[in-house]
Design an enzyme around this catalytic site. Structure first.
Site, PDB file in Angstrom:
ATOM      1  N   TYR A  98      22.914  -0.961  25.645  1.00  0.00           N
ATOM      2  CA  TYR A  98      23.534  -1.210  23.824  1.00  0.00           C
ATOM      3  C   TYR A  98      24.171  -0.178  24.227  1.00  0.00           C
ATOM      4  O   TYR A  98      23.472   1.471  24.545  1.00  0.00           O
ATOM      5  CB  TYR A  98      21.941  -1.246  23.399  1.00  0.00           C
ATOM      6  CG  TYR A  98      22.608  -0.780  21.931  1.00  0.00           C
ATOM      7  CD1 TYR A  98      23.327  -1.638  21.359  1.00  0.00           C
ATOM      8  CD2 TYR A  98      22.809   0.091  21.513  1.00  0.00           C
ATOM      9  CE1 TYR A  98      24.108  -1.961  19.968  1.00  0.00           C
ATOM     10  CE2 TYR A  98      22.769   0.256  19.903  1.00  0.00           C
ATOM     11  CZ  TYR A  98      23.199  -0.606  19.299  1.00  0.00           C
ATOM     12  OH  TYR A  98      23.767  -0.897  18.319  1.00  0.00           O
ATOM     13  N   GLN A 150     -19.786  15.091 -24.954  1.00  0.00           N
ATOM     14  CA  GLN A 150     -18.746  15.496 -23.257  1.00  0.00           C
ATOM     15  C   GLN A 150     -17.282  15.268 -23.776  1.00  0.00           C
ATOM     16  O   GLN A 150     -16.879  15.265 -24.786  1.00  0.00           O
ATOM     17  CB  GLN A 150     -19.406  13.818 -22.774  1.00  0.00           C
ATOM     18  CG  GLN A 150     -18.842  13.227 -23.259  1.00  0.00           C
ATOM     19  CD  GLN A 150     -19.004  11.479 -22.494  1.00  0.00           C
ATOM     20  OE1 GLN A 150     -20.073  11.821 -21.176  1.00  0.00           O
ATOM     21  NE2 GLN A 150     -18.852  10.452 -22.676  1.00  0.00           N
ATOM     22  N   TYR A 187     -11.423  13.126 -21.296  1.00  0.00           N
ATOM     23  CA  TYR A 187     -11.256  12.209 -19.697  1.00  0.00           C
ATOM     24  C   TYR A 187     -10.355  13.570 -19.190  1.00  0.00           C
ATOM     25  O   TYR A 187     -10.687  13.570 -17.903  1.00  0.00           O
ATOM     26  CB  TYR A 187     -10.269  10.812 -19.796  1.00  0.00           C
ATOM     27  CG  TYR A 187     -11.445   9.853 -20.338  1.00  0.00           C
ATOM     28  CD1 TYR A 187     -12.745   9.893 -20.658  1.00  0.00           C
ATOM     29  CD2 TYR A 187     -10.684   8.751 -20.099  1.00  0.00           C
ATOM     30  CE1 TYR A 187     -13.075   9.146 -21.480  1.00  0.00           C
ATOM     31  CE2 TYR A 187     -11.810   7.538 -20.326  1.00  0.00           C
ATOM     32  CZ  TYR A 187     -12.628   8.072 -20.605  1.00  0.00           C
ATOM     33  OH  TYR A 187     -13.788   6.577 -21.065  1.00  0.00           O
ATOM     34  N   PHE A 192      14.351   3.516  15.198  1.00  0.00           N
ATOM     35  CA  PHE A 192      15.079   4.257  14.338  1.00  0.00           C
ATOM     36  C   PHE A 192      14.636   3.679  12.825  1.00  0.00           C
ATOM     37  O   PHE A 192      15.191   4.384  11.847  1.00  0.00           O
ATOM     38  CB  PHE A 192      16.498   3.647  14.038  1.00  0.00           C
ATOM     39  CG  PHE A 192      16.640   2.696  14.703  1.00  0.00           C
ATOM     40  CD1 PHE A 192      16.592   1.418  13.775  1.00  0.00           C
ATOM     41  CD2 PHE A 192      17.021   2.189  15.489  1.00  0.00           C
ATOM     42  CE1 PHE A 192      17.057   0.155  14.152  1.00  0.00           C
ATOM     43  CE2 PHE A 192      16.979   0.356  15.956  1.00  0.00           C
ATOM     44  CZ  PHE A 192      16.987  -0.234  15.373  1.00  0.00           C
ATOM     45  N   GLU A 217      24.953  -4.033   6.728  1.00  0.00           N
ATOM     46  CA  GLU A 217      26.690  -4.079   8.380  1.00  0.00           C
ATOM     47  C   GLU A 217      25.950  -5.241   9.415  1.00  0.00           C
ATOM     48  O   GLU A 217      25.099  -5.873   9.947  1.00  0.00           O
ATOM     49  CB  GLU A 217      25.288  -3.303   9.978  1.00  0.00           C
ATOM     50  CG  GLU A 217      26.274  -2.801  10.344  1.00  0.00           C
ATOM     51  CD  GLU A 217      25.841  -3.188  11.897  1.00  0.00           C
ATOM     52  OE1 GLU A 217      26.637  -3.855  12.627  1.00  0.00           O
ATOM     53  OE2 GLU A 217      24.462  -3.353  12.638  1.00  0.00           O
TER      54      GLU A 217
END
Length: 716
Positions: free
Chosen positions: A110, A348, A351, A400, A484
């Site tokens: 190829y 307290q 957050y 790839f 493609e």
């Protein structure tokens, strides 16, 4: 043949020195992946920084790091050189020779004897012409008239380095001389022009990489940029780089070897992750500084809380914040404030402060995992087919496919957006006088709040940055289009995701810059607050002693017992709630002082009937004297601080976070911002942003943590 790490190349052993044919203890590489995550994230960042600053990057195919890629991309060839492992030459030559031999023997491979992709059914014996055509048809990018459609040169340099590293492993069928030529371009700071768009990173980054091949082969449409920014033709680029022998005539498979890889996406991902790792540490340290200036309760960093949650990123984030806050002068001062009227205050913190380790921890784990994934990718062989000389065959596969890039970049971008979201929440609290525990609205630093709106514009900008950042957090990888002729029907979109993550990093730097300057403003305001409060207390005490201690005939007066309660009023009231006009009857100071005196008068009983022992009769005199003296004393205290001679030094100098403050204020020369000055916030942000983009913030950031031993404080 052995590579630079002592491992034989091409088919005999893998990248870890293991024989492919041998049964190993870790055949799936999960153990290697897990081992790479040992140790602290901070130690890893320190190692990255050290590697980034080395003058030489030695390529052998298997040990490239993201910090080395970042160094080559960012430093434009100045002060850093690329060297190729000579030990890799034989393996590279072996695969190149194999391709030529197989072609001569009539082997059907190829991309060597066939067409490409969906048209691989076509055949040819003109191997060289086939490679030439490959480069021609892949030169499909669009540049336009400017640089908007050109890949940043830093990203191109990163791609060149990564592609060389891949090809050095000897599985791609390309001559070593071509790799040497690309290396010369890098070392001489000659950068091919690549299109910004046009790749789906599967089958590799075909279109952009074809422009590197176009320069190597002397295509007339190819261009490069020289060290001074001048556009160069291929002839000029070769001459300036010192590449001898003219343009390359590509042999069979060489064009495919150059273009069929993931180097553009993974190269940019490496650049992005180098910065993302540093910004993550910066977010941890700034969260601790935020706790300092907000007078937060350090209990949120207690190790037991985080140990019980089990997540290492959270545990490390909390330990880093705990280290910054341990012994902090701000924490000590805040503790006294929290002890005053505790039942009237929130138990307290909100957050954005209290859960910052829980919020940042997972983001750090994601960024760290992505870093390792990209580091594996830049050391991988990712083209097709792979040439296995040892088995005398070309292997057709799909390395790839840049999915590790697309996935890791999507995840990183989501983590970056989350860090930005926390930063915006923290900044919003910092500038809001309903939440910031006594700092002025908008962090306004001037005398007249009606003519000073401080960081109001910056807060609007932060909302804009954060909104865009949250939009960018949306994934790229779920937008795949079949390409493609449906051969590339799934593709990674790796470079697109890397580009979007690069944009996200830039926005996070804008946010980090704005927040850091805001924190420095808050530090200076706390310094001003402390000096002004001391001045007010001293003045109130002085007037009280003078007016309330003695009667008209020199006898001790019942009002002498008021002073302690009057000073308690000063302690309890936020300075910036009244200091622009401290004696105003509509502001809380004078109201509360009068209320205190009235309460004492009511308790004075029958003494109030006697003018000489009446506390109520003293109130007007006390207020008049205070009005005459206090504004002058307040202005004097302001002037002393502005001239660099405050009565009380800045607490930040006693804190582990001081190196960052010192960097912003002293090294970069940013100002304490007020409406009384011409300087705008953006001018000061610019100084910090430019320095941050150059990496100059790294050293002061790491200096804040240099004494940390890598562990939480022991639970005793």
């Amino acid at each position: 043949m052995e590579n630079g790490n002592g491992a034989t190349t091409n088919g005999h052993v893998n990248g870890n020195g293991m024989d492919f044919c041998m049964k190993t203890e870790d055949p799936l590489y999960w153990g290697i992946a897990a081992e790479a995550m040992t140790g602290s994230h901070l130690d890893e960042v320190k190692k990255m920084v050290a590697e980034y600053r080395k003058p030489v990057v030695k390529l052998g195919g298997e040990t490239l790091t993201i910090s080395q890629v970042a160094a080559i991309s960012a430093r434009d060839g100045s002060g850093v050189t690329v060297e190729l492992s000579e030990a890799a030459r034989a393996g590279v030559k072996a695969s190149s020779d194999w391709v030529m031999d197989s072609m001569n023997k009539g082997t059907d491979s190829y991309g060597v004897t066939t067409g490409f992709g969906a048209t691989s059914h076509r055949r040819t014996k003109q191997g060289g012409a086939l490679q030439k055509e490959l480069i021609r048809f892949l030169n499909a990018g669009i540049f336009g008239n400017g640089s908007d459609n050109t890949l940043p040169h830093s990203a191109t340099r990163a791609a060149m380095l990564v592609r060389i590293n891949t090809l050095l492993q000897g599985y791609s069928g390309i001559r070593f001389e071509i790799l040497e030529a690309i290396t010369k371009f890098l070392n001489q700071n000659i950068t091919p022009c690549l299109p910004l768009r046009g790749t789906i990173t599967a089958s590799g980054d075909l279109v952009p990489l074809s422009y590197i091949a176009g320069l190597l082969t002397g295509r007339p449409n190819s261009k490069a940029v020289g060290p001074t920014g001048v556009i160069l033709s291929p002839e000029e680029a070769f001459k300036l780089a010192g590449v001898e022998g003219g343009f390359f005539e590509l042999q069979p498979k060489e064009g495919l070897a150059l273009v069929n890889g993931t180097a553009v996406g993974s190269g940019m991902a490496s650049m992005v992750l180098f910065e993302a790792n540093i910004l993550a540490v910066l977010a941890e340290v700034m969260s601790a500084i935020f706790a300092e200036v907000m007078q937060g309760k350090p209990e949120f960093t207690d190790h037991l809380t985080h140990k019980l949650k089990h997540h290492p990123g959270q545990i490390e984030a909390a330990a880093i914040m705990e280290h910054i806050l341990d012994g902090s002068a701000y924490v000590k001062a805040a503790q006294k404030l929290h002890e005053m009227d505790p039942l009237q205050k929130p138990k307290q913190d909100r957050y954005a402060l209290r859960t910052s380790p829980q919020w940042l921890g997972p983001q750090i784990e994601v960024i760290r995992s992505s870093t390792k994934m990209i580091e594996r990718e830049i050391n991988s062989v990712n083209d097709n087919p792979l040439i296995d000389v040892s088995r005398n065959k070309a292997i057709h596969g799909g390395n790839f496919q840049g999915t590790p890039i697309g996935v890791s970049m999507d995840n990183t971008r989501l983590a970056i957006a989350a860090i930005g979201k926390l930063m915006f929440a923290q900044f919003s609290e910092l500038v809001n006088d309903f939440y910031n525990n006594g700092l002025p609205s908008n962090l306004s630093g001037g005398r007249n709040p009606s003519l000073d709106y401080g960081f109001k514009g910056a807060e609007i900008a932060m909302a804009s940055y954060c909104s865009e950042l949250q939009f960018l957090a949306n994934p790229v990888t779920n937008h795949v289009q079949s390409a493609e002729q449906h051969n590339q029907d799934v593709n990674s979109l790796g470079l697109i995701s890397s580009r979007k993550t690069s944009e996200a990093v830039e926005i996070l730097k804008l946010m980090s810059t704005t927040f850091l300057v805001g924190l420095c403003q808050a530090i200076d305001l706390r310094h001003l607050e402390e000096n002004l409060k001391s001045t007010v207390k001293n003045t109130v005490s002085s007037v009280a002693k003078r007016v309330l201690t003695m009667g008209v005939n020199g006898e001790l007066h019942p009002s002498r017992f008021c002073e302690k309660d009057l000073l308690r009023v000063v302690d309890r009231e936020y300075i910036f709630a009244y200091i622009d006009d401290p004696c105003s009857a509509t502001y809380p100071l004078m109201q509360k002082l009068r209320q205190t005196l009235v309460e004492h008068a009511l308790k004075n009983g029958d003494n109030e009937r006697n003018l000489s022992t009446s506390i109520f009769q003293k109130i007007a005199t006390f207020e008049d004297e205070l009005k005459a003296l206090l504004p002058k004393e307040v202005e004097s205290a302001r002037a002393a601080l502005e001239s660099g001679n405050p009565a009380i030094p800045n607490r930040i100098e006693e804190c582990r976070s001081y190196p960052l403050y010192k960097f912003v204020r002293k090294e970069l020369g940013t100002e304490y911002l007020t409406g009384e000055k011409v300087t705008s916030p953006g001018e000061e942000f610019e100084k910090v942003f430019i320095a941050m983009s150059k990496g100059e913030i790294i050293d002061p950031l790491l200096e804040c943590l240099e004494s940390w031993n890598g562990a939480p404080l022991p639970i005793c």
